[in-house]
Each structure stands twice: as structure tokens, then as C-alpha cells.
Motif scaffolding. Sequence first.
Motif, PDB file in Angstrom:
ATOM      1  N   PHE A 133      16.661 -19.197  39.017  1.00  0.00           N
ATOM      2  CA  PHE A 133      18.100 -17.272  38.742  1.00  0.00           C
ATOM      3  C   PHE A 133      18.186 -16.835  38.158  1.00  0.00           C
ATOM      4  O   PHE A 133      19.066 -16.074  37.440  1.00  0.00           O
ATOM      5  N   VAL A 134      18.664 -18.145  36.537  1.00  0.00           N
ATOM      6  CA  VAL A 134      19.264 -17.575  35.202  1.00  0.00           C
ATOM      7  C   VAL A 134      18.443 -17.569  34.221  1.00  0.00           C
ATOM      8  O   VAL A 134      17.427 -19.118  34.291  1.00  0.00           O
ATOM      9  N   LYS A 135      17.665 -16.581  33.545  1.00  0.00           N
ATOM     10  CA  LYS A 135      16.593 -16.349  33.285  1.00  0.00           C
ATOM     11  C   LYS A 135      16.004 -16.828  32.131  1.00  0.00           C
ATOM     12  O   LYS A 135      17.142 -17.003  31.181  1.00  0.00           O
ATOM     13  N   TYR A 136      14.840 -17.362  31.164  1.00  0.00           N
ATOM     14  CA  TYR A 136      14.735 -17.796  29.495  1.00  0.00           C
ATOM     15  C   TYR A 136      13.801 -16.757  29.561  1.00  0.00           C
ATOM     16  O   TYR A 136      13.316 -16.580  29.323  1.00  0.00           O
ATOM     17  N   TRP A 137      14.918 -15.819  28.431  1.00  0.00           N
ATOM     18  CA  TRP A 137      14.826 -15.018  27.752  1.00  0.00           C
ATOM     19  C   TRP A 137      14.874 -14.913  26.453  1.00  0.00           C
ATOM     20  O   TRP A 137      15.841 -14.915  25.755  1.00  0.00           O
ATOM     21  N   GLY A 138      13.392 -15.492  25.679  1.00  0.00           N
ATOM     22  CA  GLY A 138      13.804 -15.234  23.957  1.00  0.00           C
ATOM     23  C   GLY A 138      14.126 -16.861  23.076  1.00  0.00           C
ATOM     24  O   GLY A 138      14.191 -18.300  24.308  1.00  0.00           O
ATOM     25  N   ARG A 139      13.380 -16.939  22.463  1.00  0.00           N
ATOM     26  CA  ARG A 139      12.847 -18.890  21.870  1.00  0.00           C
ATOM     27  C   ARG A 139      13.503 -18.855  20.694  1.00  0.00           C
ATOM     28  O   ARG A 139      13.698 -18.105  19.062  1.00  0.00           O
ATOM     29  N   LEU A 140      14.505 -20.304  20.032  1.00  0.00           N
ATOM     30  CA  LEU A 140      14.779 -20.888  18.714  1.00  0.00           C
ATOM     31  C   LEU A 140      13.511 -21.235  18.341  1.00  0.00           C
ATOM     32  O   LEU A 140      13.563 -21.066  17.023  1.00  0.00           O
ATOM     33  N   ASP A 141      12.808 -21.363  18.840  1.00  0.00           N
ATOM     34  CA  ASP A 141      11.466 -21.898  17.921  1.00  0.00           C
ATOM     35  C   ASP A 141      10.594 -21.666  19.042  1.00  0.00           C
ATOM     36  O   ASP A 141       9.691 -22.291  20.080  1.00  0.00           O
ATOM     37  N   ASP A 142       9.591 -20.726  18.602  1.00  0.00           N
ATOM     38  CA  ASP A 142       8.232 -20.438  19.020  1.00  0.00           C
ATOM     39  C   ASP A 142       6.995 -21.888  19.414  1.00  0.00           C
ATOM     40  O   ASP A 142       6.329 -21.363  20.411  1.00  0.00           O
ATOM     41  N   LYS A 143       6.961 -22.171  18.089  1.00  0.00           N
ATOM     42  CA  LYS A 143       6.017 -23.522  18.528  1.00  0.00           C
ATOM     43  C   LYS A 143       6.367 -24.383  19.537  1.00  0.00           C
ATOM     44  O   LYS A 143       5.441 -24.491  20.604  1.00  0.00           O
ATOM     45  N   LEU A 144       7.288 -24.320  18.887  1.00  0.00           N
ATOM     46  CA  LEU A 144       7.701 -26.006  19.732  1.00  0.00           C
ATOM     47  C   LEU A 144       8.162 -25.460  21.402  1.00  0.00           C
ATOM     48  O   LEU A 144       8.356 -26.024  22.745  1.00  0.00           O
ATOM     49  N   ARG A 145       8.542 -23.854  21.715  1.00  0.00           N
ATOM     50  CA  ARG A 145       9.078 -23.202  23.214  1.00  0.00           C
ATOM     51  C   ARG A 145      10.126 -23.902  22.846  1.00  0.00           C
ATOM     52  O   ARG A 145      10.763 -24.304  24.547  1.00  0.00           O
ATOM     53  N   LEU A 146      11.482 -23.724  22.139  1.00  0.00           N
ATOM     54  CA  LEU A 146      12.723 -24.413  22.521  1.00  0.00           C
ATOM     55  C   LEU A 146      12.956 -22.677  22.642  1.00  0.00           C
ATOM     56  O   LEU A 146      13.279 -21.858  22.445  1.00  0.00           O
ATOM     57  N   PRO A 147      14.240 -22.679  24.063  1.00  0.00           N
ATOM     58  CA  PRO A 147      14.839 -21.610  24.572  1.00  0.00           C
ATOM     59  C   PRO A 147      15.734 -21.526  23.786  1.00  0.00           C
ATOM     60  O   PRO A 147      16.115 -21.992  23.689  1.00  0.00           O
ATOM     61  N   MET A 148      16.284 -20.143  24.074  1.00  0.00           N
ATOM     62  CA  MET A 148      17.899 -19.659  23.668  1.00  0.00           C
ATOM     63  C   MET A 148      18.954 -20.418  24.361  1.00  0.00           C
ATOM     64  O   MET A 148      19.149 -20.046  23.597  1.00  0.00           O
ATOM     65  N   ASN A 149      18.466 -20.072  25.584  1.00  0.00           N
ATOM     66  CA  ASN A 149      19.636 -20.665  26.387  1.00  0.00           C
ATOM     67  C   ASN A 149      19.255 -21.460  27.517  1.00  0.00           C
ATOM     68  O   ASN A 149      17.748 -21.582  27.966  1.00  0.00           O
ATOM     69  N   ASN A 150      19.685 -21.909  28.361  1.00  0.00           N
ATOM     70  CA  ASN A 150      19.728 -22.864  29.745  1.00  0.00           C
ATOM     71  C   ASN A 150      18.860 -21.655  31.138  1.00  0.00           C
ATOM     72  O   ASN A 150      19.481 -20.808  30.553  1.00  0.00           O
ATOM     73  N   SER A 151      18.208 -22.269  31.431  1.00  0.00           N
ATOM     74  CA  SER A 151      17.797 -21.423  32.716  1.00  0.00           C
ATOM     75  C   SER A 151      18.114 -22.219  33.838  1.00  0.00           C
ATOM     76  O   SER A 151      17.765 -23.437  34.103  1.00  0.00           O
ATOM     77  N   ILE A 152      18.087 -21.881  34.803  1.00  0.00           N
ATOM     78  CA  ILE A 152      18.092 -22.090  36.929  1.00  0.00           C
ATOM     79  C   ILE A 152      17.289 -21.824  37.288  1.00  0.00           C
ATOM     80  O   ILE A 152      17.064 -20.740  37.710  1.00  0.00           O
ATOM     81  N   SER A 153      16.738 -22.843  37.139  1.00  0.00           N
ATOM     82  CA  SER A 153      15.581 -22.534  39.030  1.00  0.00           C
ATOM     83  C   SER A 153      15.073 -23.071  40.173  1.00  0.00           C
ATOM     84  O   SER A 153      15.760 -24.058  40.036  1.00  0.00           O
ATOM     85  N   MET A 154      14.417 -22.272  41.264  1.00  0.00           N
ATOM     86  CA  MET A 154      13.477 -23.160  42.541  1.00  0.00           C
ATOM     87  C   MET A 154      12.232 -23.358  42.202  1.00  0.00           C
ATOM     88  O   MET A 154      11.557 -22.485  42.503  1.00  0.00           O
ATOM     89  N   ASN A 155      11.644 -24.379  42.738  1.00  0.00           N
ATOM     90  CA  ASN A 155      10.102 -24.307  42.898  1.00  0.00           C
ATOM     91  C   ASN A 155      10.010 -24.134  44.018  1.00  0.00           C
ATOM     92  O   ASN A 155      10.027 -23.519  45.285  1.00  0.00           O
ATOM     93  N   LEU A 156       8.319 -23.179  44.337  1.00  0.00           N
ATOM     94  CA  LEU A 156       8.356 -22.378  45.009  1.00  0.00           C
ATOM     95  C   LEU A 156       7.445 -23.049  45.751  1.00  0.00           C
ATOM     96  O   LEU A 156       5.530 -23.278  45.927  1.00  0.00           O
ATOM     97  N   ASP A 157       7.901 -23.065  47.349  1.00  0.00           N
ATOM     98  CA  ASP A 157       6.817 -24.280  48.480  1.00  0.00           C
ATOM     99  C   ASP A 157       6.402 -23.161  49.569  1.00  0.00           C
ATOM    100  O   ASP A 157       7.478 -22.441  49.997  1.00  0.00           O
ATOM    101  N   PRO A 158       5.269 -22.922  49.617  1.00  0.00           N
ATOM    102  CA  PRO A 158       3.784 -23.716  48.792  1.00  0.00           C
ATOM    103  C   PRO A 158       2.703 -23.062  47.821  1.00  0.00           C
ATOM    104  O   PRO A 158       1.974 -23.789  48.422  1.00  0.00           O
ATOM    105  N   LEU A 159       3.202 -22.272  47.474  1.00  0.00           N
ATOM    106  CA  LEU A 159       2.538 -21.608  46.756  1.00  0.00           C
ATOM    107  C   LEU A 159       2.044 -23.152  45.799  1.00  0.00           C
ATOM    108  O   LEU A 159       2.955 -23.881  45.223  1.00  0.00           O
ATOM    109  N   SER A 160       1.024 -22.871  44.824  1.00  0.00           N
ATOM    110  CA  SER A 160       0.370 -24.230  43.986  1.00  0.00           C
ATOM    111  C   SER A 160      -0.223 -24.145  42.582  1.00  0.00           C
ATOM    112  O   SER A 160      -1.554 -23.217  43.879  1.00  0.00           O
ATOM    113  N   THR A 161      -0.176 -24.735  42.625  1.00  0.00           N
ATOM    114  CA  THR A 161      -1.635 -25.116  41.021  1.00  0.00           C
ATOM    115  C   THR A 161      -2.060 -26.327  41.423  1.00  0.00           C
ATOM    116  O   THR A 161      -0.821 -27.012  41.394  1.00  0.00           O
ATOM    117  N   ILE A 162      -3.911 -26.631  41.459  1.00  0.00           N
ATOM    118  CA  ILE A 162      -3.981 -27.899  41.987  1.00  0.00           C
ATOM    119  C   ILE A 162      -5.126 -28.016  40.677  1.00  0.00           C
ATOM    120  O   ILE A 162      -5.945 -27.251  40.244  1.00  0.00           O
TER     121      ILE A 162
END
Length: 328
Positions: A15-44
Motif C-alpha cells: 500500500f506504501v511501496k518500496y521503490w529504490g534502494r540504499l544498498d543494492d546487494k543487501l537490498r536495503l530500501p530507501m523508504n519504509n513500506s506497508i503491505s498486506m499478505n494475500l490469502d489464498p495466493l501462495s508459494t510452497i
Amino acid sequence: MTSKATAIAHPNIAFVKYWGRLDDKLRLPMNNSISMNLDPLSTITTVEFSDVYKKDDIQVLDSQTKKSDTSRVTAHLELIRKLMKIVTKARVVSKNTFPQSSGVGSSASGFAALTLAATKAIGLDCSEKELSILARQGSGSASRSVPTGFVEWIAAASSNESFAYTIAPYNHWDIRDIIAIIETSPKRVSSTKGHLQINTSAFYNARLAKLHQTLAEVRTAILEKNFRMFGEAIEAEAISLHVVAMTSKPAIFYWAPATLRLIQAIQNWRLGGLEVYFTIDAGPNVHLICEAKNEQKVKQMIAVLDGVREVLVAQPGEGVKLSENHLF
Ligand code: DP6
């Protein structure tokens, strides 16, 4: 040694998106993000470490796994092996319950499930925070598929401080993500590449400057279940990400003509009293967000629109979990 574990995780919608990184290798984001997990879509995902394997053997069922995806999985296994100081190779089999052609990214659920299954199989007992930190290094958004429900991922300058945590459990708020699939072909520009282009957009800093306020609004709206405040904030936030993408060099247009038609339809439906808002990730598909009571109505409205190929419905979901249903 031989040891096997299986884990299941949901993808998430930001809902608030991750777009841009402070550190590409460690995948440290530029900003906080907020999300919701999507049930029933899943990976096993099932992981087995064994001396029998001479190299990592990675298989994603029902899909044509790209070479680049396999190498990201191998790099992730390597990270986990390093923690245990072992060299044992692994077999990994993974399966998504949602079609790959749906355009719903499987990297979040994929790396969250891989992280739990691999750490467990190798004999590491990780806390939720540790799992989120590890999953983040496979794919940034995977950090958010580790905790349950509505989740915030913290942007920090050091790896140990950048993890996701639950801001509200999955049963806190009965809302829906109705995903209108517009294109089934792969993204034109992957989000992994998109993150690298932020500094080429003159609008990136304007987006960052506003994010502090957006985060506060979205967090509060979730906690107070204030749907209008929530919807207005997430829609403006998604538009701001796409403005940055469109004004990057080279310009990235994720929207297809049907994306815009749907955006305009949603605005009209709202004028007619139907409370539904949109968010859009790094692709043309539109996520229509509404309260559970409006699910049927929104589905009926989408059904008559041109250009929508398929519709998936998701509700708030739990975090990553172990499963006894091994895939091999
Ligand atoms: C637009 O998590 O896919 O969906 O860290 O390179 O794997 P990598 O990127 P990824 O980026 C997701 C971008 C987004 C917004 C979001 O989910 O926050």
C-alpha cells in the motif's frame, strides 16, 4: 547429512511501496513500506540439503524458470550455508498456487518460503525478525511476506535493522484485493531494474519527501479501519510511484491502455457511491481494494469492462509457516 523442510508463504500487495534502494546487494530500501499478505495466493517450497547433490538443483513447478531466477535462489542458499559454515548442496522444489501468467510477482512469497524452508532444513532456528532480514536479501518485498497480516518494513542503514513486523493481524480488517489481470506476458522492466533508476527521475525526491506523511496516514487508517482515508492515501501513493517510473531514464510505462480505462472506471464508480480504490505494482494489472461487503459488486463491475482477462480475489493472510506437505 540429509534434512528436509517445507514452507508456505503468501505474496503481498504494498500500500506504501518500496521503490529504490540504499544498498543494492543487501537490498536495503530507501523508504519504509506497508503491505498486506494475500490469502489464498501462495508459494510452497521444499528444501533438502544432502551430500547426494553435487550442485544445487532448483525446480519451479508449472513454470519456465528463467536462468536469472535460479541464480538468485542459488545465491540465497549460499547466504544461508555461510551462516552454518557448511557447503552441502540442496534440492529445491517450489510451486505457486496462482498462475505465473497472472502477473502477481512470486518473488516475495518465493523468497519468504525459501528462507524458512532452507533455514529449517539446515538446522537453524530463526526468529521472525531474522527470517525477515534473510528473506529481504533474496527479494526486498519478501521481507514483508514473513510476518502475519498487515506489515511494515523498516528502512535502515544496517542490515540487522531492516526487517518487517506486523502492525495488525490478518483478521484485524476484512478488506479485499480484487486483482484485475490485464496482461499475462512478463513485465517489460523488472522491479529489480526499476529500483536502479530512481535517481534519474526529477520527481523521486518529491515522492520521498511526501512518504513520511503517507506512511503515517496508511498506518493510522489501517489501525482505525478508516477505509476512505486508507483508499485516498494508497491511491495517491501508487500514482506517485508510477510518476517516478514514467519520468525515469529510460522512461518506464507499466500501464497498458486497459489500466487507464480501469482507473477511470474506478473513479466513476466512486462518484456513484461504490467505495473502491486502486493500487498498481510494477506492471499493468490493477489491484482494486474494497471492504469485504463490496466484493461482489466490484467483481460485477469489472466483469463488463474491456481488457480484463482474469480476476483473482485475495484477503488478508498469515505470515510464512512450516508445512508437512513436502513436494518431494
Ligand atoms: C513495485 O521486491 O520485486 O512491487 O528487491 O529487486 O526483488 P527486488 O524488488 P521487489 O520490488 C517490489 C516493487 C513493488 C513495490 C513493493 O512491493 O513494495
